[in-house]
Write a protein that holds these residues in place. Structure first.
Motif, short mmCIF file in Angstrom:
data_model
loop_
_atom_site.label_atom_id
_atom_site.label_comp_id
_atom_site.label_asym_id
_atom_site.label_seq_id
_atom_site.Cartn_x
_atom_site.Cartn_y
_atom_site.Cartn_z
N GLN A 1 11.93 45.88 -3.44
CA GLN A 1 12.06 45.91 -5.02
C GLN A 1 11.46 47.09 -5.73
OE1 GLN A 1 11.14 41.95 -6.48
NE2 GLN A 1 13.24 41.18 -6.21
N ASN B 1 8.10 38.91 -11.39
CA ASN B 1 8.54 37.59 -11.22
C ASN B 1 8.29 37.11 -9.57
OD1 ASN B 1 9.17 36.74 -13.77
ND2 ASN B 1 11.37 37.47 -13.65
N THR B 2 8.60 38.17 -8.61
CA THR B 2 8.41 38.06 -7.35
C THR B 2 6.91 38.11 -7.01
OG1 THR B 2 10.60 39.38 -6.92
CG2 THR B 2 9.01 39.17 -5.04
N VAL C 1 9.19 41.98 -2.17
CA VAL C 1 8.85 42.92 -3.36
C VAL C 1 8.76 44.23 -2.89
CG1 VAL C 1 6.35 42.94 -2.84
CG2 VAL C 1 7.02 43.07 -5.13
N ALA D 1 11.13 33.08 -5.35
CA ALA D 1 11.41 34.45 -4.66
C ALA D 1 10.37 34.60 -3.50
CB ALA D 1 11.60 35.54 -5.62
N ARG D 2 10.75 35.19 -2.28
CA ARG D 2 9.72 35.45 -1.36
C ARG D 2 9.14 36.52 -1.72
NH1 ARG D 2 12.14 37.01 2.88
NH2 ARG D 2 14.22 37.41 2.08
N LYS D 3 7.79 36.65 -1.71
CA LYS D 3 6.92 37.71 -2.00
C LYS D 3 7.16 39.02 -0.98
CE LYS D 3 3.50 35.33 -4.26
NZ LYS D 3 1.63 35.00 -4.39
#
Length: 936
Positions: free
Chosen positions: A360, A344-345, A357, A352-354
């Motif tokens: 994450q 989703n990112t 990631v 959401a801000r990339k």
């Protein structure tokens, strides 16, 4: 009544219908499983329950199980099954119920296609109800077809619950359809308003009504058939009690499972025929099927050995391992969630801000590092569990070793050594079984339940339904195919065991093979056993491939359905792309435990087949045990008395029949007579290898059954005819009688046995190894070692069982001198066939058919001119002929053949007869002489 009142009633009925649709399959499944569990526990055969034998414990102080005797097994009451015709009624009625749900699904699909422009749809709750109920009643149908007995009270009670809920659903549907209601739609628009029952709704109600009638028929037929069976059993019971009815058979006997009156096989003419039952530890080809509860209850015998009760530290380690397992379950949920969050990112969904990631991804890698049995948590758990597994294996192995040693002689006489050793080695199977159940099966079930809950909460009920159906179908298919393969695996295991037995027996009988030049025969026999095993192994592996393909097909279909649902929801904007990734990742994770279950079920089945043998071995009980609160024999002077002793190995043939004699302390009593007269039986009964069937044996006025076996045997020394030594050094074998003996005590015993100097002549002296069963020593050397360690034991009673029968004359004389020293001051019982060795005995008992035919000293018995005198004459005649034959043979070797006279040549012709022929002729001549009148 206002216009809104029908809508209130309609909304209430709609709520009831929706809730019951969701709850119906869950309640019915939980109720059936609960009822099935309770029924299995209540109907399990009671005589198989593992109970503690009063005042007795097994190896390690654990309770011994009650062994089920053959007669108890034959009389074991099992729940009766219905006849094939009556069972067919339940099969067809159950098929009818399943078809009604199939009809409901067809109605829903056709209705949706017909009213496609109005976007009609039955709703999620109805889909869940129809699909789940279809599979649920299919499960009931399969259980009726596959299991025996069936149907049971569990099915009956479940049908009643299902009938109640079906009536609630029908009532709610009628309440809705009979009033003004709005049809459901698949979209967000409102459906048509209906003021009465439509054609589709009428068909639906009709199908529901048919289903209720079929369930009522199932309940009614079950109650009727059970009532008829109960009435028939009651009539039969009255007939057995003397109230003979017209329906009673002419023989008025109990029919067994084969229908034979009184349980006898047709055509059996021998009423004393005893069917020999194969012990369970021998690994029979067919093993009686048992319910899961019987297995758990049987294997509970091993639980005290598996739990580390002696170590608090190990108990804490067990708790830590369980905690790690729970953490692993949470990690299994976090991994797919994190994968979805990364997706989703990266796709920019949800704002959401990339740049986030990277964190994450690191978190995902951390989860992956911790996940799985090969992950960090799994490695830590496996390391912590190592001492637990070692503890369990140690306790089980030593317990099996102690248990077999504690069994009585009747077991060891009838056992096959290879079979027993193989069964004793199955402790590792129990340990493997425990670890797999604890850390693989239970976590797998938790993962499946968590997955269903996760999909139900995070996604929707459709996913949870698919996962539940796929899981149940997968597990059932695995179990069913594994059961189909069970006999194949069992046959393969038996053939593997048979090849091991052939190998072990051949190695243990090495000398016999060489004596008869039977190497090629043994090679052929072993090669044939290996080939038979490989044929069975091929069938097992082929069926394994079939099983793997079927399992993979089931899971693939479930994955396809969930992917279709998720893809549809993503394309319609109901879900994000990350949710689809979560679904794929989670389903891939679920496939691993499901695939493992297939592997596990096979391995656990193999472990259970192997551990069944150890379990059955544990169920073997010693027949000779100490009574409760028994006392030890305080001291022993050596007075022995047999009072009207009766005993039989087989009830049809007594071995001893009213035997009476007594031995004063310090005297020597010899037992002579024909083979089978009961001489060896006297020794075995005195040593408490068997229990008497009548009479009593007293030592110093104490009945042997009133003192502990260990204290009695402590005062008895035995020198057998064939001494078996351990494959250790001579000192080890000598100290076996007294482990705390000093070397000087051992030397003194060996001097008394005339073996000390002989041992010192060996290259390694007392450190010389004696070989397997002592075969590196000669017969005389083994006998003198046996005498030496009996002297070291220093018993008050000596039993000599043909100690010199297999020795040459010179060696016999040496052994006899050693035996005389051993017998000094001790009560001695001697079994002898060479009467010359017992002429100095204080009394000689002539045994015949389990009784004392003659009794007295040597001279007294000769004066009787009875059985003993005849035996003495026969042996003297044989000895004279043997001496004459040996003298003639020596003369032949020393004479010059050229100077032989005619008489010498004639004598030479006579000498040409083998000494064995001369001896046999003398025996035949002597045996033809009748005994004097008045002698038995």
């Amino acid at each position: 009544m206002t216009a809104s009142e029908p809508w209130v009633s309609n909304n209430t009925a709609q709520a009831i219908l929706t809730y019951v649709h969701y709850a119906y399959p869950i309640i019915l499944l939980v109720f059936f499983l609960s009822a099935f569990t309770v029924h299995s526990i209540l109907t399990a055969p009671k005589d198989e329950i593992v109970q503690a034998v009063p005042d007795r414990t097994g190896p390690g102080g654990k309770p011994l199980p009650r062994n089920t005797s053959p007669s108890a097994k034959k009389g074991k009451q099992k729940e009766l099954d219905f006849s094939p015709a009556r069972k067919l009624v339940f099969d067809w009625l159950s098929i009818g119920v399943v078809l009604t749900y199939l009809a409901n699904s067809v109605i829903v699909i056709v209705h949706a296609l017909v009213d496609k422009k109005h976007e009609w749809w039955c709703g999620q709750s109805t889909v869940i109800y129809i699909v789940a109920s279809f599979f649920l009643y299919t499960l009931f149908l399969i259980s009726i077809i596959d299991t025996k007995p069936s149907p049971t009270a569990a099915h009956y009670s479940t049908w009643i619950v299902g009938l109640i809920m079906e009536c609630i659903l029908l009532g709610a549907s009628l309440a809705i359809y009979s009033s003004e209601h709005r049809e459901p739609t698949a979209g967000h628009g409102e459906g048509k308003v209906r003021h009465g029952v439509t054609t589709w709704e009428a068909i639906e109600i009709f199908v529901d009504l048919v289903r209720i009638i079929l369930i009522c028929a199932l309940i009614a037929f079950y109650a009727l058939f059970v009532l008829l069976r109960w009435s028939k059993a009651r009539s039969a019971h009255r007939g057995e009690n003397g109230t003979t009815e017209e329906t009673s058979g002419l023989l008025n006997g109990n029919a067994n499972e084969n229908g034979n009156a009184n349980g006898n096989d047709y055509g059996s003419t021998n009423p004393d025929k005893v069917e020999e039952e194969v012990p369970g530890w021998v690994r029979p080809d067919k093993v009686e099927s048992k319910s899961w509860w019987e297995y758990i209850r049987g294997y509970s015998l091993f639980f005290p050995y598996l739990w580390p009760a002696k170590s608090v530290r190990l108990q804490l380690v067990v708790l830590i391992c369980f905690a790690l397992v729970m953490v692993q379950r949470a990690i299994n949920v976090l991994v797919p969630m994190q994968a979805g969050a990364i997706t989703n990112t990266l796709s920019g969904e949800g704002g959401a801000r990339k740049s986030a990631v990277w964190g994450q991804i690191c978190l995902f890698i951390l989860y992956r590092l911790l996940q799985g049995g090969n992950g960090l948590l799994g490695a830590v758990r496996s390391t912590l569990w190592l001492p637990i597994g070692q503890y369990s294996y140690k306790e089980l192995s030593t317990a099996a070793f102690e248990h077999v040693h504690g069994l009585s002689l009747d077991f060891h006489l009838g056992k096959k050594t290879g079979e027993v050793l193989s069964a004793m080695s199955k402790g590792s199977s129990i340990n493997t079984f425990l670890e797999q159940v604890t850390f693989q099966v239970v976590p797998m079930l938790i993962d499946l339940v968590v997955a269903m809950g996760y999909f139900l909460i995070v996604f929707d009920a459709y996913y949870a339904l698919v996962v539940a159906v796929v899981t149940c179908a997968y597990l059932y298919l695995t179990i069913r195919l594994a059961q189909w393969r069970a006999n194949q695996r069992r046959h393969m295991t038996n053939l593997d065991r048979r090849s091991d037995a052939v190998k072990n027996d051949s190695m243990m009988s090495y000398e016999t093979v060489k004596y008869f030049n039977a190497e090629k025969y043994e090679f052929k026999r072993f090669r044939g056993a290996v080939v038979d095993y490989q044929v069975a192994e091929y069938k097992v592996l082929l069926s394994l491939n079939v099983m793997n393909v079927a399992q993979n097909m089931v899971f693939t279909i479930g994955l396809m359905i969930t992917c279709f649902i998720a893809a549809y929801q993503v394309t319609t904007g109901q879900r994000r792309v990350g949710d689809f990734v979560v679904l794929l990742t989670y389903m891939a994770q679920l496939q691993q435990p499901l695939n493992f279950f297939g592997t596990f079920y096979r391995s656990i089945q193999s472990a259970m087949i192997n551990s069944e043998r150890l379990l059955e071995l544990f169920k073997e009980q010693p027949t000779v045990v100490d009574d409760p609160n028994i006392k030890e024999l305080p001291s022993c002077q050596g007075a022995i008395r047999f009072n009207d002793v009766s005993f039989a190995y087989d009830p049809r043939k007594p071995a001893l029949d009213g035997l009476n004699f007594q031995c004063a302390p310090g005297t020597t009593t010899a037992l002579v007579g024909e083979s089978g007269g009961g001489k060896s039986t006297v020794f075995r009964l005195l040593f408490r290898f068997y229990n008497l069937t009548g009479g009593s044996i007293q030592v110093d006025g104490h009945d042997v059954k009133d003192v502990t076996i260990d204290s009695l045997r402590r005062h008895i020394g035995v020198v057998p005819q064939d001494t078996v030594l351990f494959n250790e050094d001579i000192m080890y074998n000598l100290k076996y009688a007294k482990p705390d003996a000093t070397d000087e005590e051992v030397y003194d015993a060996c001097r008394a046995a005339s073996i000390h100097e002989k041992i010192l002549d060996f290259p390694d002296g007392y450190a010389s190894r004696v070989g397997e069963r002592g075969l590196k020593l000669s017969g005389g050397e083994k006998q003198r070692v046996a005498i030496a360690r009996t002297i070291l034991k220093n018993p008050r009673i000596i039993l000599l069982d043909e100690a010199t029968a297999a020795l040459d004359t010179e060696t016999e004389q040496h052994i006899q001198l050693a035996l005389d020293k051993l017998a000094q001051g001790r009560t001695t019982l001697v079994i002898a066939h060479r009467l010359s060795t017992i002429t100095t005995a204080d009394q000689i008992l002539v045994m015949h058919k389990g009784k004392v035919a003659e009794k007295g000293a040597h001279e007294e018995l000769l004066a009787m001119k009875g059985r003993y005198a005849s035996m003495w004459r026969r042996q003297i005649k044989v000895q004279q002929l043997s001496d004459k034959a040996e003298r003639l043979r020596n003369e032949v070797r020393g004479d010059d053949s050229a100077s032989q006279s005619e008489d010498d040549r004639n004598a030479g012709n006579q000498r040409g007869r083998a000494p064995e022929a001369l001896v046999k002729g003398a025996l035949d001549e002597e045996s033809s002489r009748p005994l004097p009148p008045g002698h038995p």
